[in-house]
Design an enzyme around this catalytic site. Structure first.
Site, short mmCIF file in Angstrom:
data_model
loop_
_atom_site.label_atom_id
_atom_site.label_comp_id
_atom_site.label_asym_id
_atom_site.label_seq_id
_atom_site.Cartn_x
_atom_site.Cartn_y
_atom_site.Cartn_z
N LYS A 46 0.85 -1.19 0.00
CA LYS A 46 0.00 0.00 0.00
C LYS A 46 0.89 1.24 0.00
O LYS A 46 0.87 2.06 0.92
CB LYS A 46 -0.95 -0.03 1.20
CG LYS A 46 -2.04 -1.09 1.08
CD LYS A 46 -3.11 -0.76 0.03
CE LYS A 46 -2.92 -1.45 -1.28
NZ LYS A 46 -3.94 -1.07 -2.29
N ASP A 106 -8.81 -0.68 -4.72
CA ASP A 106 -7.65 0.07 -5.21
C ASP A 106 -8.08 1.06 -6.31
O ASP A 106 -7.71 2.23 -6.29
CB ASP A 106 -6.61 -0.91 -5.75
CG ASP A 106 -5.30 -0.24 -6.10
OD1 ASP A 106 -4.54 0.07 -5.16
OD2 ASP A 106 -5.05 0.00 -7.29
N GLU A 150 -8.07 5.29 -5.88
CA GLU A 150 -7.30 6.20 -6.73
C GLU A 150 -8.21 7.10 -7.57
O GLU A 150 -7.87 8.24 -7.84
CB GLU A 150 -6.29 5.43 -7.60
CG GLU A 150 -6.89 4.55 -8.66
CD GLU A 150 -5.90 3.51 -9.20
OE1 GLU A 150 -4.87 3.27 -8.55
OE2 GLU A 150 -6.18 2.92 -10.26
#
Ligand code: NAD
Ligand code: MG
Length: 336
Positions: free
Chosen positions: A126, A186, A190
């Site tokens: 991460k 994820d 983002e």
């Protein structure tokens, strides 16, 4: 959750790291420094080849690196992985080898369908590669997600944990997940918050101030430069720590005006973004965009680079020489 993992399950394994960019270079170095046997697989003539050689690695073409590998870490950009798999892995990988990803995109969305005899695992730090390396060198680690998609040998989980330990992740925190959860969260992070959300917030804030007649230099410090101070506090101690460090006036403004800017309609649109990720719309669009030669991607990127906040930012940062990026603080391609 696990923090007691060791590299034992990979102590006799040959690891092929394919790609030597942000993640690849950090993984290769950390695994080697953890005592594991690493070769790097790259396109002959590519820009990364001399870098990996200068760092002391044996470098081969991807197909050659894969041929005698027990674990294949696929660390090229996501969009080149399907072709890399069919050209250099599918026929070449040893029976029972492990195929490891740092992001579940291609397996989850079916762009890569790995051979049945291969273990298919995930270790996703991460943080960007530079941080994965820097924390390792300081004796720490970056938290990692790990997952098993397919356990062909009965040892897939041990291999994933050993790889995460080799990266230094076990010194921090290892969290078990699956390819679906890693991929979808994820992408959402983002898009909605880290890269997409934060960029739009800064650009719109800058536009509002400059359109109201305030100096671009002053606007830049307010909506871009100072963001780092706030985010550092989030990182260290969450919202509580940030609130501790800002004035009462800033706190009151936060409470009454934050929800006017980011409200339930924003949340509803975030849910739309998540839905497009979950139902494969985003993956289909991105794959088509990549195959078409990135026409929109290039246009959007150019617009970001030409935004007035970038013009004034470049000028101001050149006066703040202590901010010049260092080699080990390479630009993040993504924050997740
Ligand atoms: P990158 O763009 O930094 O590096 C790509 C590397 O692959 C380069 O060494 C390049 O030379 C090589 N390469 C490109 N095309 C190739 C080809 N056709 N054949 C062989 N090698 C090729 O990539 P990255 O950002 O490190 O991403 C790698 C993986 O890690 C991706 O799956 C990504 O989603 C994942 N990931 C990245 C981050 C991050 O912060 N960058 C964080 C977590 C996970
Ligand atoms: Mg944008």
């Amino acid at each position: 959750m696990s923090t007691a993992a060791t590299t034992d399950a990979l102590k006799d394994a040959r690891i092929a790291v394919l790609g030597y960019g942000s993640q690849g270079s950090a993984h290769a170095k950390n695994l080697r420094d953890s005592g594991l046997d690493v070769v790097v697989g790259l396109r002959p003539g590519g820009a990364s080849w001399p870098k990996a050689e200068a760092d002391g690695f044996v470098v081969k073409s991807p197909a050659e690196a894969v041929a005698d590998a027990d674990l294949i870490a696929v660390l090229t950009p996501d969009m080149v992985q399907p072709t890399l798999y069919t050209e250099s892995i599918e026929q070449q990988a040893k029976p029972g080898a492990a195929l490891l990803f740092a992001h579940g995109f291609n397996v989850h969305f079916g762009e890569i369908k790995p051979r049945d005899d291969l273990d298919v695992i995930l270790v996703a730090p991460k943080g960007p590669g530079a941080l994965v390396r820097r924390e390792f060198e300081r004796g720490h680690g970056v938290p990692c997600l790990y997952a098993v998609h397919h356990d062909a040998t009965g040892h897939a989980l041990d291999k994933a944990l050993a790889y995460a330990a080799g990266l230094g992740g076990a010194r921090a925190l290892l969290i078990e997940t699956d390819f679906k959860e890693e991929t979808e969260t994820d992408l959402f992070g983002e898009q909605a918050v880290l890269c997409g959300g934060a960029t739009e917030l800064v650009q719109k804030g800058f536009e509002v101030l400059t359109e109201a007649g305030y100096k671009p230099e002053v606007a830049y410090y307010e909506v871009m430069h100072e963001l780092k101070l706030i985010v550092d506090l989030f990182y260290e101690g969450g919202i509580a720590r940030m609130l501790e460090f800002i004035s009462e006036t800033a706190q009151y403004g936060d409470y009454v005006s934050g929800p006017r800017v980011i409200d339930d309609s924003t949340k509803a649109r975030m849910k739309d973004v998540l839905k497009d990720i979950q139902d494969g719309t985003f993956a289909r669009n991105w794959t088509a965009e990549y195959k078409a030669g990135l026409p929109n991607y290039k246009k959007f990127k150019q617009a970001d680079l030409e935004h007035p906040v970038e013009k004034v930012g470049a000028k101001l940062r050149s006066r703040m020489t202590w901010l010049q990026p260092k080699d080990d603080a390479e630009p993040m391609k993504k924050a997740g």
